[in-house]
Scaffold this motif. Structure first.
Motif, PDB file in Angstrom:
ATOM      1  N   ASP A  35       0.817  -1.221   0.000  1.00  0.00           N
ATOM      2  CA  ASP A  35       0.000   0.000   0.000  1.00  0.00           C
ATOM      3  C   ASP A  35       0.854   1.277   0.000  1.00  0.00           C
ATOM      4  O   ASP A  35       0.615   2.214   0.769  1.00  0.00           O
ATOM      5  CB  ASP A  35      -0.929  -0.021   1.235  1.00  0.00           C
ATOM      6  N   ILE A  36       1.838   1.294  -0.888  1.00  0.00           N
ATOM      7  CA  ILE A  36       2.694   2.478  -1.035  1.00  0.00           C
ATOM      8  C   ILE A  36       2.113   3.321  -2.179  1.00  0.00           C
ATOM      9  O   ILE A  36       1.910   2.800  -3.284  1.00  0.00           O
ATOM     10  CB  ILE A  36       4.152   2.074  -1.364  1.00  0.00           C
ATOM     11  N   PRO A  37       1.815   4.600  -1.932  1.00  0.00           N
ATOM     12  CA  PRO A  37       1.095   5.395  -2.941  1.00  0.00           C
ATOM     13  C   PRO A  37       1.994   5.945  -4.054  1.00  0.00           C
ATOM     14  O   PRO A  37       2.344   7.119  -4.072  1.00  0.00           O
ATOM     15  CB  PRO A  37       0.486   6.522  -2.112  1.00  0.00           C
ATOM     16  N   ILE A  38       2.352   5.087  -5.002  1.00  0.00           N
ATOM     17  CA  ILE A  38       3.172   5.538  -6.140  1.00  0.00           C
ATOM     18  C   ILE A  38       2.266   6.076  -7.259  1.00  0.00           C
ATOM     19  O   ILE A  38       1.077   5.774  -7.301  1.00  0.00           O
ATOM     20  CB  ILE A  38       4.046   4.385  -6.697  1.00  0.00           C
ATOM     21  N   VAL A  39       2.852   6.838  -8.171  1.00  0.00           N
ATOM     22  CA  VAL A  39       2.041   7.419  -9.257  1.00  0.00           C
ATOM     23  C   VAL A  39       1.585   6.366 -10.265  1.00  0.00           C
ATOM     24  O   VAL A  39       0.587   6.563 -10.968  1.00  0.00           O
ATOM     25  CB  VAL A  39       2.788   8.543 -10.009  1.00  0.00           C
ATOM     26  N   GLY A  40       2.322   5.264 -10.358  1.00  0.00           N
ATOM     27  CA  GLY A  40       1.948   4.198 -11.298  1.00  0.00           C
ATOM     28  C   GLY A  40       2.418   4.470 -12.716  1.00  0.00           C
ATOM     29  O   GLY A  40       2.918   5.561 -13.028  1.00  0.00           O
ATOM     30  N   PRO A  41       2.262   3.469 -13.589  1.00  0.00           N
ATOM     31  CA  PRO A  41       2.883   3.535 -14.913  1.00  0.00           C
ATOM     32  C   PRO A  41       2.262   4.535 -15.885  1.00  0.00           C
ATOM     33  O   PRO A  41       2.988   5.110 -16.704  1.00  0.00           O
ATOM     34  CB  PRO A  41       2.729   2.103 -15.443  1.00  0.00           C
ATOM     35  N   ALA A  42       0.957   4.781 -15.815  1.00  0.00           N
ATOM     36  CA  ALA A  42       0.358   5.729 -16.773  1.00  0.00           C
ATOM     37  C   ALA A  42       0.877   7.141 -16.496  1.00  0.00           C
ATOM     38  O   ALA A  42       1.261   7.876 -17.419  1.00  0.00           O
ATOM     39  CB  ALA A  42      -1.163   5.682 -16.685  1.00  0.00           C
ATOM     40  N   VAL A  43       0.929   7.500 -15.227  1.00  0.00           N
ATOM     41  CA  VAL A  43       1.427   8.838 -14.860  1.00  0.00           C
ATOM     42  C   VAL A  43       2.949   8.885 -15.032  1.00  0.00           C
ATOM     43  O   VAL A  43       3.496   9.908 -15.458  1.00  0.00           O
ATOM     44  CB  VAL A  43       0.981   9.202 -13.424  1.00  0.00           C
ATOM     45  N   PHE A  47       5.029  11.742 -17.087  1.00  0.00           N
ATOM     46  CA  PHE A  47       6.198  12.490 -16.594  1.00  0.00           C
ATOM     47  C   PHE A  47       7.350  12.391 -17.600  1.00  0.00           C
ATOM     48  O   PHE A  47       8.005  13.387 -17.911  1.00  0.00           O
ATOM     49  CB  PHE A  47       6.675  11.920 -15.259  1.00  0.00           C
ATOM     50  N   TYR A  48       7.576  11.174 -18.044  1.00  0.00           N
ATOM     51  CA  TYR A  48       8.667  10.949 -18.999  1.00  0.00           C
ATOM     52  C   TYR A  48       8.447  11.811 -20.251  1.00  0.00           C
ATOM     53  O   TYR A  48       9.369  12.475 -20.746  1.00  0.00           O
ATOM     54  CB  TYR A  48       8.706   9.461 -19.366  1.00  0.00           C
ATOM     55  N   GLN A  49       7.204  11.822 -20.707  1.00  0.00           N
ATOM     56  CA  GLN A  49       6.870  12.569 -21.926  1.00  0.00           C
ATOM     57  C   GLN A  49       7.074  14.076 -21.732  1.00  0.00           C
ATOM     58  O   GLN A  49       7.686  14.747 -22.573  1.00  0.00           O
ATOM     59  CB  GLN A  49       5.413  12.270 -22.280  1.00  0.00           C
ATOM     60  N   TYR A  50       6.575  14.611 -20.607  1.00  0.00           N
ATOM     61  CA  TYR A  50       6.741  16.044 -20.355  1.00  0.00           C
ATOM     62  C   TYR A  50       8.227  16.407 -20.238  1.00  0.00           C
ATOM     63  O   TYR A  50       8.661  17.432 -20.759  1.00  0.00           O
ATOM     64  CB  TYR A  50       6.013  16.473 -19.082  1.00  0.00           C
ATOM     65  N   ALA A  51       8.975  15.589 -19.539  1.00  0.00           N
ATOM     66  CA  ALA A  51      10.402  15.892 -19.351  1.00  0.00           C
ATOM     67  C   ALA A  51      11.122  15.902 -20.690  1.00  0.00           C
ATOM     68  O   ALA A  51      11.940  16.788 -20.963  1.00  0.00           O
ATOM     69  CB  ALA A  51      11.029  14.866 -18.403  1.00  0.00           C
ATOM     70  N   ARG A  52      10.801  14.937 -21.539  1.00  0.00           N
ATOM     71  CA  ARG A  52      11.463  14.888 -22.849  1.00  0.00           C
ATOM     72  C   ARG A  52      11.019  16.049 -23.733  1.00  0.00           C
ATOM     73  O   ARG A  52      11.803  16.583 -24.517  1.00  0.00           O
ATOM     74  CB  ARG A  52      11.163  13.544 -23.532  1.00  0.00           C
ATOM     75  N   LEU A  53       9.746  16.445 -23.609  1.00  0.00           N
ATOM     76  CA  LEU A  53       9.227  17.550 -24.430  1.00  0.00           C
ATOM     77  C   LEU A  53       9.989  18.852 -24.191  1.00  0.00           C
ATOM     78  O   LEU A  53      10.179  19.638 -25.118  1.00  0.00           O
ATOM     79  CB  LEU A  53       7.733  17.782 -24.122  1.00  0.00           C
ATOM     80  N   ILE A  54      10.384  19.082 -22.944  1.00  0.00           N
ATOM     81  CA  ILE A  54      11.107  20.339 -22.663  1.00  0.00           C
ATOM     82  C   ILE A  54      12.610  20.088 -22.513  1.00  0.00           C
ATOM     83  O   ILE A  54      13.338  20.944 -22.030  1.00  0.00           O
ATOM     84  CB  ILE A  54      10.554  21.081 -21.426  1.00  0.00           C
ATOM     85  N   ASN A  55      13.051  18.890 -22.892  1.00  0.00           N
ATOM     86  CA  ASN A  55      14.467  18.529 -22.805  1.00  0.00           C
ATOM     87  C   ASN A  55      15.026  18.766 -21.396  1.00  0.00           C
ATOM     88  O   ASN A  55      16.108  19.332 -21.227  1.00  0.00           O
ATOM     89  CB  ASN A  55      15.264  19.334 -23.852  1.00  0.00           C
ATOM     90  N   ALA A  56      14.265  18.331 -20.411  1.00  0.00           N
ATOM     91  CA  ALA A  56      14.655  18.557 -19.013  1.00  0.00           C
ATOM     92  C   ALA A  56      15.926  17.790 -18.676  1.00  0.00           C
ATOM     93  O   ALA A  56      16.102  16.631 -19.060  1.00  0.00           O
ATOM     94  CB  ALA A  56      13.529  18.117 -18.085  1.00  0.00           C
ATOM     95  N   LYS A  57      16.806  18.452 -17.942  1.00  0.00           N
ATOM     96  CA  LYS A  57      18.039  17.820 -17.464  1.00  0.00           C
ATOM     97  C   LYS A  57      18.117  17.828 -15.942  1.00  0.00           C
ATOM     98  O   LYS A  57      18.952  17.130 -15.364  1.00  0.00           O
ATOM     99  CB  LYS A  57      19.270  18.563 -18.032  1.00  0.00           C
ATOM    100  N   THR A  70      10.761   8.724  -9.266  1.00  0.00           N
ATOM    101  CA  THR A  70      12.148   9.188  -9.450  1.00  0.00           C
ATOM    102  C   THR A  70      12.800   8.475 -10.644  1.00  0.00           C
ATOM    103  O   THR A  70      13.532   9.092 -11.421  1.00  0.00           O
ATOM    104  CB  THR A  70      12.989   8.884  -8.179  1.00  0.00           C
ATOM    105  N   ILE A  71      12.537   7.173 -10.758  1.00  0.00           N
ATOM    106  CA  ILE A  71      13.160   6.418 -11.866  1.00  0.00           C
ATOM    107  C   ILE A  71      12.618   6.885 -13.220  1.00  0.00           C
ATOM    108  O   ILE A  71      13.382   7.029 -14.181  1.00  0.00           O
ATOM    109  CB  ILE A  71      12.971   4.895 -11.666  1.00  0.00           C
ATOM    110  N   TRP A  72      11.320   7.187 -13.291  1.00  0.00           N
ATOM    111  CA  TRP A  72      10.791   7.705 -14.566  1.00  0.00           C
ATOM    112  C   TRP A  72      11.478   9.027 -14.931  1.00  0.00           C
ATOM    113  O   TRP A  72      11.845   9.254 -16.084  1.00  0.00           O
ATOM    114  CB  TRP A  72       9.268   7.897 -14.468  1.00  0.00           C
ATOM    115  N   TRP A  73      11.654   9.912 -13.932  1.00  0.00           N
ATOM    116  CA  TRP A  73      12.351  11.182 -14.210  1.00  0.00           C
ATOM    117  C   TRP A  73      13.789  10.918 -14.631  1.00  0.00           C
ATOM    118  O   TRP A  73      14.302  11.537 -15.572  1.00  0.00           O
ATOM    119  CB  TRP A  73      12.364  12.086 -12.964  1.00  0.00           C
ATOM    120  N   ALA A  74      14.444   9.992 -13.913  1.00  0.00           N
ATOM    121  CA  ALA A  74      15.866   9.729 -14.194  1.00  0.00           C
ATOM    122  C   ALA A  74      16.045   9.171 -15.602  1.00  0.00           C
ATOM    123  O   ALA A  74      17.028   9.503 -16.298  1.00  0.00           O
ATOM    124  CB  ALA A  74      16.424   8.759 -13.152  1.00  0.00           C
TER     125      ALA A  74
END
Ligand SMILES: C[S@@+](CC[C@H](N)C(=O)[O-])C[C@H]1O[C@@H](n2cnc3c(N)ncnc32)[C@H](O)[C@@H]1O
Length: 219
Positions: A35-43, A47-57, A70-74
């Motif tokens: 019962d750990i409240p993670i965002v899950g794979p759809a969200v 995140f991955y898509q938004y970060a790539r769209l703005i070329n986030a580093k 954190t892993i999706w962002w990384a």
């Protein structure tokens, strides 16, 4: 995972998702079992898509638990990028570190244990993305800090912006007047959303995926 959308639509959306790598699948299993409240794979994908769209580093995450988001962002920032993990629990951080190593992204994640708002307030730099997932009554406080910490053209992203739909109650909808008194978390999210939409610093959309994701562009 917390969600309030029609279950059939939700199932449809999740059934379409491509398989995740083994470490993410293991974290999803752990989150469900414990019962750990993670965002899950759809969200996570959003995140991955938004970060790539703005070329986030650079990404600063407030409230990281076992490090699933954190892993999706990384993965999105890629080699040479930096993601700041924050959580109040040393135990969570130790578990997260193991997953980061398995995912091959440990070298781009800085782990901070302590109050996420304090850790952010000690930073002087601007980030491409600040992601907010702390306790919901603190959301207005995070709002007050975010404008100075996100670069122009960057994103301020917050999970649980619809808080299982209870925002509609907490916002004082007259149709729901006889409902239970909203708690401090629902009130925190409602105030946060109001601040975001009324601020000249941000151009905001709430994406009604899972529990609602507030995506605010720093203008
Ligand atoms: C919703 S979970 C984070 C889930 C994570 N973002 C994910 O999707 O994988 C929130 C986590 O933040 C921690 N937390 C809440 N408020 C915090 C604060 N002010 N400072 C540090 N950690 C906090 C909680 O203990 C919990 O582990």
């Amino acid at each position: 995972m917390k969600s309030f959308t029609d279950e059939r639509v939700e199932n449809y959306l999740y059934a379409m998702l491509p398989q995740r790598e083994p470490v993410l699948q293991e974290m999803e299993r752990q989150a469900k079992a414990r019962d750990i409240p993670i965002v899950g794979p759809a969200v996570g994908r959003l995140f991955y898509q938004y970060a790539r769209l703005i070329n986030a580093k650079t990404v600063f995450e407030l409230g990281s638990a076992i490090g699933y988001s954190t892993i999706w962002w990384a993965k999105a920032v890629g080699e040479g990028g930096t993601v700041h993990y924050t959580d109040g629990s040393r135990k969570n951080a130790d578990e997260a570190r193991g997953y980061f190593e398995q995912a091959g992204v440990a070298d781009r994640i800085q782990i901070h244990v302590g109050d996420a708002l304090e850790v952010l307030s000690e930073r002087k730099e601007e980030f491409d993305i600040v992601f907010n997932d702390v306790d919901k009554h603190d959301y207005p406080r995070v709002f007050n800090m975010a404008a100075a910490r996100v670069r122009k053209g960057g994103l301020f992203i917050s999970d649980n912006a619809l808080w299982s739909g209870s925002v509609a109650y907490a916002a004082g909808n007259p149709d729901l007047a006889n409902s239970a008194e909203p708690d401090k978390y629902a009130k925190g999210v409602v105030e946060f959303n109001r601040l975001l939409y009324s601020s000249k610093d941000w151009f905001t959309t709430i994406v009604p995926l899972r529990d609602g994701v507030a995506v605010a562009l720093r203008v």
